[in-house]
Scaffold this motif. Structure first.
Motif, PDB file in Angstrom:
ATOM      1  N   GLN A  79       0.602  -1.168   0.199  1.00 52.13           N
ATOM      2  CA  GLN A  79      -0.029  -0.199   0.368  1.00 52.13           C
ATOM      3  C   GLN A  79       0.927   1.358  -0.053  1.00 52.13           C
ATOM      4  O   GLN A  79       1.024   1.637   1.153  1.00 52.13           O
ATOM      5  CB  GLN A  79      -0.939  -0.277   1.442  1.00 52.13           C
ATOM      6  N   GLY A  80       1.627   1.500  -1.045  1.00 45.07           N
ATOM      7  CA  GLY A  80       2.024   2.592  -1.306  1.00 45.07           C
ATOM      8  C   GLY A  80       1.150   4.258  -0.416  1.00 45.07           C
ATOM      9  O   GLY A  80       0.059   4.045  -1.500  1.00 45.07           O
ATOM     10  N   ILE A 143       6.431  10.173  -5.821  1.00 41.58           N
ATOM     11  CA  ILE A 143       5.719   8.919  -6.137  1.00 41.58           C
ATOM     12  C   ILE A 143       6.337   7.945  -6.966  1.00 41.58           C
ATOM     13  O   ILE A 143       6.125   6.980  -6.245  1.00 41.58           O
ATOM     14  CB  ILE A 143       4.869  10.042  -6.967  1.00 41.58           C
ATOM     15  N   ALA A 144       7.593   9.026  -6.794  1.00 43.57           N
ATOM     16  CA  ALA A 144       8.902   7.849  -7.435  1.00 43.57           C
ATOM     17  C   ALA A 144       9.561   6.478  -6.564  1.00 43.57           C
ATOM     18  O   ALA A 144       9.611   5.436  -7.012  1.00 43.57           O
ATOM     19  CB  ALA A 144       9.483   8.331  -8.274  1.00 43.57           C
ATOM     20  N   PRO A 151       3.957  -1.519  -5.447  1.00 43.21           N
ATOM     21  CA  PRO A 151       2.759  -0.877  -4.256  1.00 43.21           C
ATOM     22  C   PRO A 151       1.609  -2.072  -5.568  1.00 43.21           C
ATOM     23  O   PRO A 151       1.881  -1.351  -6.584  1.00 43.21           O
ATOM     24  CB  PRO A 151       2.882   0.160  -3.851  1.00 43.21           C
ATOM     25  N   GLU A 152       0.689  -2.718  -4.661  1.00 49.21           N
ATOM     26  CA  GLU A 152       0.249  -2.986  -5.171  1.00 49.21           C
ATOM     27  C   GLU A 152      -1.106  -1.895  -5.425  1.00 49.21           C
ATOM     28  O   GLU A 152      -2.038  -1.795  -6.694  1.00 49.21           O
ATOM     29  CB  GLU A 152      -0.908  -4.467  -4.370  1.00 49.21           C
ATOM     30  N   VAL A 153      -1.596  -0.745  -4.788  1.00 46.13           N
ATOM     31  CA  VAL A 153      -2.329   0.162  -4.457  1.00 46.13           C
ATOM     32  C   VAL A 153      -1.659   1.602  -4.372  1.00 46.13           C
ATOM     33  O   VAL A 153      -0.780   1.186  -3.202  1.00 46.13           O
ATOM     34  CB  VAL A 153      -3.378   0.293  -3.883  1.00 46.13           C
ATOM     35  N   LEU A 154      -1.428   1.933  -4.875  1.00 45.00           N
ATOM     36  CA  LEU A 154      -1.195   3.776  -4.480  1.00 45.00           C
ATOM     37  C   LEU A 154      -2.075   4.113  -4.096  1.00 45.00           C
ATOM     38  O   LEU A 154      -2.694   4.731  -4.536  1.00 45.00           O
ATOM     39  CB  LEU A 154      -0.392   4.397  -5.978  1.00 45.00           C
ATOM     40  N   LYS A 182       2.082   1.578 -15.572  1.00 46.36           N
ATOM     41  CA  LYS A 182       2.436   0.979 -14.177  1.00 46.36           C
ATOM     42  C   LYS A 182       1.123  -0.155 -14.044  1.00 46.36           C
ATOM     43  O   LYS A 182       1.050  -1.308 -13.762  1.00 46.36           O
ATOM     44  CB  LYS A 182       2.933   1.249 -13.388  1.00 46.36           C
ATOM     45  N   LYS A 183       0.203   0.126 -15.134  1.00 43.86           N
ATOM     46  CA  LYS A 183      -0.961  -0.258 -14.492  1.00 43.86           C
ATOM     47  C   LYS A 183      -1.678  -1.039 -13.153  1.00 43.86           C
ATOM     48  O   LYS A 183      -1.892  -2.185 -12.648  1.00 43.86           O
ATOM     49  CB  LYS A 183      -1.524  -1.550 -15.325  1.00 43.86           C
ATOM     50  N   ILE A 184      -1.984   0.566 -12.474  1.00 39.88           N
ATOM     51  CA  ILE A 184      -1.187   0.151 -11.022  1.00 39.88           C
ATOM     52  C   ILE A 184      -2.881   0.524 -10.733  1.00 39.88           C
ATOM     53  O   ILE A 184      -3.220   1.657 -11.037  1.00 39.88           O
ATOM     54  CB  ILE A 184       0.222   0.774 -10.396  1.00 39.88           C
TER      55      ILE A 184
END
Ligand SMILES: Nc1ncnc2c1ncn2[C@@H]1O[C@H](COP(=O)(O)OP(=O)(O)OP(=O)(O)O)[C@@H](O)[C@H]1O
Length: 257
Positions: A79-80, A143-144, A151-154, A182-184
């Protein structure tokens, strides 16, 4: 599409000396993998609290958050989290901040840092210190730094709130670019209706006292979006109508935005 995040918050409250402040009540939301959920609502409706719960930064609530089949119980790389202020280490350069606890001498890490610098458009500033770059650039470093850990979710809490309108719009485009590359799965809290429409595949509109889901709006416009396009304006009207409802319902207690 697979389910990425399942949010079921029965109740989140803060206890004062003699009173109990119910901040979130019965939030039931699902986010599909790769979606971009934006969250808006009046000040104090619990947007940041909701994001902190999703990040595992606040675990004192009734309910459950599930990210890709895993119950969130504490902060994790999966979880970023991006705060409104960038929170960079002032004594580290841009590339060192991005790598943080990863070893920049490791060729694989070096490659990832270089890729991230490219994605967030900071080429040429690798060796600069936070004091030598702008607020918008610092936020891109933050962000970088989150993204390099895959992360799976930002989760982004008003990430552009402190920036001027021009920088803000530029960073919205940078964020869309990152999201597409990144398709995140992204979740972003904002006060800005246009930002919520420009970025989001879906918009969660919260009302206050207590924070509840007023409406989930599916945006359904292709990217890149134009703020002046009639279809964009139509969504804007729809969101504003919901806001008018939260306005009258949320401010019964005299709270302002
Ligand atoms: N640590 C805390 N202790 C007590 N009350 C808190 C705490 N954190 C938040 N609150 C209360 O919870 C409510 C929701 O706060 P939160 O910051 O989540 O709202 P928000 O929608 O993000 O607000 P804003 O848009 O102004 O940033 C507010 O009434 C706030 O005062």
């Amino acid at each position: 599409m697979n389910l990425a995040v399942d949010i079921q918050i029965v109740e989140k409250s803060f206890h004062m000396e003699t009173t109990k402040n119910i901040v979130l009540n019965g939030i039931d939301l699902r986010i599909e993998e790769g979606d971009f959920l934006t969250i808006i609502g009046p000040s104090g409706c619990g947007k940041s609290t909701l994001l902190k719960i999703m990040a595992g930064l606040d675990t004192e609530y009734k309910g459950v958050i599930d990210i890709n089949g895993r119950i969130v119980e504490k902060p994790a790389i999966a979880q970023g989290f991006i705060f409104q202020e960038h929170r960079l280490f002032p004594w580290l350069t841009v590339e060192q901040n991005i790598a943080a606890d990863l070893n920049l001498k490791d060729p694989a890490v070096r490659q990832k840092v270089d890729d991230m610098i490219e994605i967030v458009r900071l080429k040429g500033y690798e060796k600069a210190f936070p004091s030598e770059i702008s607020g918008g650039m610092s936020q891109r470093v933050a962000i970088a730094r989150a993204l390099i850990r895959d992360p799976e979710v930002l989760l982004l809490d008003e990430p552009f709130g402190a920036l001027d309108a021009f920088t803000r719009q530029h960073l919205q485009d940078v964020l869309i670019d990152i999201w597409q590359k990144k398709k995140i799965t992204m979740v972003l809290v904002t006060h800005d209706i246009d930002e919520s429409i420009y970025l989001g595949t879906d918009i969660a509109i919260l009302r206050a006292n207590p924070g509840e889901l007023q409406k989930l709006v599916h945006v359904g416009l292709s990217y890149p979006r134009s703020r002046t396009d009639p279809s964009f304006q139509a969504i804007r009207q729809k969101v504003l109508k919901e806001f008018e409802k939260t306005d009258t319902e949320s401010y019964k207690d005299g709270e302002g935005i």
